[in-house]
Design a protein around this motif. Sequence first.
Motif, PDB file in Angstrom:
ATOM      1  N   UNK A  64       0.537  -1.141   0.356  1.00  0.00           N
ATOM      2  CA  UNK A  64      -0.215   0.283   0.360  1.00  0.00           C
ATOM      3  C   UNK A  64       1.040   1.242  -0.249  1.00  0.00           C
ATOM      4  N   UNK A  65       0.709   2.473  -0.140  1.00  0.00           N
ATOM      5  CA  UNK A  65       0.878   3.978   0.200  1.00  0.00           C
ATOM      6  C   UNK A  65       1.515   3.749   1.478  1.00  0.00           C
ATOM      7  N   UNK A  66       0.723   3.195   2.221  1.00  0.00           N
ATOM      8  CA  UNK A  66       1.411   3.214   4.104  1.00  0.00           C
ATOM      9  C   UNK A  66       2.544   3.026   3.623  1.00  0.00           C
ATOM     10  N   UNK A  67       2.635   1.604   3.439  1.00  0.00           N
ATOM     11  CA  UNK A  67       3.875   0.807   3.516  1.00  0.00           C
ATOM     12  C   UNK A  67       4.827   1.548   2.543  1.00  0.00           C
ATOM     13  N   UNK A  68       4.572   2.435   1.300  1.00  0.00           N
ATOM     14  CA  UNK A  68       6.123   2.310   0.671  1.00  0.00           C
ATOM     15  C   UNK A  68       6.085   3.954   0.803  1.00  0.00           C
ATOM     16  N   UNK A  69       5.431   4.967   2.329  1.00  0.00           N
ATOM     17  CA  UNK A  69       5.824   5.938   2.604  1.00  0.00           C
ATOM     18  C   UNK A  69       6.918   5.310   3.709  1.00  0.00           C
ATOM     19  N   UNK A  70       6.653   4.901   4.750  1.00  0.00           N
ATOM     20  CA  UNK A  70       8.150   4.143   5.438  1.00  0.00           C
ATOM     21  C   UNK A  70       9.670   4.183   5.120  1.00  0.00           C
ATOM     22  N   UNK A  71       8.741   3.276   3.965  1.00  0.00           N
ATOM     23  CA  UNK A  71       9.567   2.728   2.420  1.00  0.00           C
ATOM     24  C   UNK A  71      10.656   3.956   2.186  1.00  0.00           C
ATOM     25  N   UNK A  72      10.161   5.301   1.585  1.00  0.00           N
ATOM     26  CA  UNK A  72      10.123   6.417   1.227  1.00  0.00           C
ATOM     27  C   UNK A  72      11.033   6.932   2.682  1.00  0.00           C
ATOM     28  N   UNK A  73      10.800   6.520   3.810  1.00  0.00           N
ATOM     29  CA  UNK A  73      11.735   7.396   4.765  1.00  0.00           C
ATOM     30  C   UNK A  73      12.915   7.078   4.951  1.00  0.00           C
ATOM     31  N   UNK A  74      13.149   5.361   4.709  1.00  0.00           N
ATOM     32  CA  UNK A  74      14.110   4.861   4.438  1.00  0.00           C
ATOM     33  C   UNK A  74      15.093   5.249   3.312  1.00  0.00           C
ATOM     34  N   UNK A  75      14.380   5.355   2.265  1.00  0.00           N
ATOM     35  CA  UNK A  75      14.707   5.460   0.933  1.00  0.00           C
ATOM     36  C   UNK A  75      15.547   6.778   0.733  1.00  0.00           C
ATOM     37  N   UNK A  76      15.388   7.908   1.224  1.00  0.00           N
ATOM     38  CA  UNK A  76      16.078   9.641   1.436  1.00  0.00           C
ATOM     39  C   UNK A  76      17.295   9.089   3.080  1.00  0.00           C
ATOM     40  N   UNK A  77      17.035   7.898   3.886  1.00  0.00           N
ATOM     41  CA  UNK A  77      18.657   8.024   4.475  1.00  0.00           C
ATOM     42  C   UNK A  77      19.313   7.579   3.270  1.00  0.00           C
ATOM     43  N   UNK A  78      18.876   5.995   2.407  1.00  0.00           N
ATOM     44  CA  UNK A  78      20.023   5.467   2.020  1.00  0.00           C
ATOM     45  C   UNK A  78      20.644   6.783   0.748  1.00  0.00           C
ATOM     46  N   UNK A  79      20.546   7.462  -0.065  1.00  0.00           N
ATOM     47  CA  UNK A  79      20.457   7.643  -0.720  1.00  0.00           C
ATOM     48  C   UNK A  79      22.312   9.051  -0.026  1.00  0.00           C
ATOM     49  N   UNK A  80      21.184   8.795   1.548  1.00  0.00           N
ATOM     50  CA  UNK A  80      22.433  10.001   2.405  1.00  0.00           C
ATOM     51  C   UNK A  80      23.598   9.075   2.627  1.00  0.00           C
ATOM     52  N   UNK A  81      23.521   8.288   2.270  1.00  0.00           N
ATOM     53  CA  UNK A  81      24.114   7.080   2.566  1.00  0.00           C
ATOM     54  C   UNK A  81      24.568   6.479   3.869  1.00  0.00           C
ATOM     55  N   UNK A  82      23.779   6.799   4.335  1.00  0.00           N
ATOM     56  CA  UNK A  82      23.554   6.293   6.650  1.00  0.00           C
ATOM     57  C   UNK A  82      22.502   5.011   6.116  1.00  0.00           C
ATOM     58  N   UNK A  83      23.952   4.087   7.223  1.00  0.00           N
ATOM     59  CA  UNK A  83      23.758   3.030   7.265  1.00  0.00           C
ATOM     60  C   UNK A  83      22.284   2.429   8.032  1.00  0.00           C
ATOM     61  N   UNK A  84      21.182   1.640   7.706  1.00  0.00           N
ATOM     62  CA  UNK A  84      20.461   0.936   7.827  1.00  0.00           C
ATOM     63  C   UNK A  84      20.229  -0.060   8.496  1.00  0.00           C
ATOM     64  N   UNK A  85      19.826  -0.181  10.052  1.00  0.00           N
ATOM     65  CA  UNK A  85      20.159  -1.316  10.355  1.00  0.00           C
ATOM     66  C   UNK A  85      18.302  -1.754  10.701  1.00  0.00           C
ATOM     67  N   UNK A  86      18.053  -2.531  11.596  1.00  0.00           N
ATOM     68  CA  UNK A  86      16.643  -2.935  11.590  1.00  0.00           C
ATOM     69  C   UNK A  86      16.161  -2.025  12.901  1.00  0.00           C
TER      70      UNK A  86
END
Length: 144
Positions: A64-86
């Motif tokens: 859902x868009x709800x799921x994608x919204x949470x993933x979009x937040x993570x993608x913003x960190x990823x493009x800043x080269x931030x390590x994403x953990x659990x």
Amino acid sequence: MPDPSPPSVGCFVMPAWWTKPTFNLSEVAQFLGTPISTVSFWLTLARAAGMEVGDQSGNRTRYSCHDVFALALLAKLRIRHVRINAMTVFSAFVFAGKPDPRPVAHNGEWVVYSEDGVNLTVPAWLCWTAVRAWATKVHGTAHA
């Protein structure tokens, strides 16, 4: 060029279709500009944390868009080269209001703290509006 900043007061209206499972993993990864394997890993971490992510009622999982919204937040960190953990994945889904969506403030920001105490701010309002615009574009006026 108009200022892309949202108004400072109020919240976005949650569309009725926001939680409807609509998108497959490939579509989500393409929208986020993130490899499928990375998005799949984030979803695995979310599920391991007890989050119900995606709808597996058919032969393919839909998000859902709800799921994608949470993933979009993570993608913003990823493009800043931030390590994403659990913990970061869990935090993104909690911020998005899993399991029940909550309105996002027009100037809403998600603040993430790294293991060494450094904080990063993600413009949640920008992620929310991008997901809504994408969903409307991909699936036409049915979502408008």
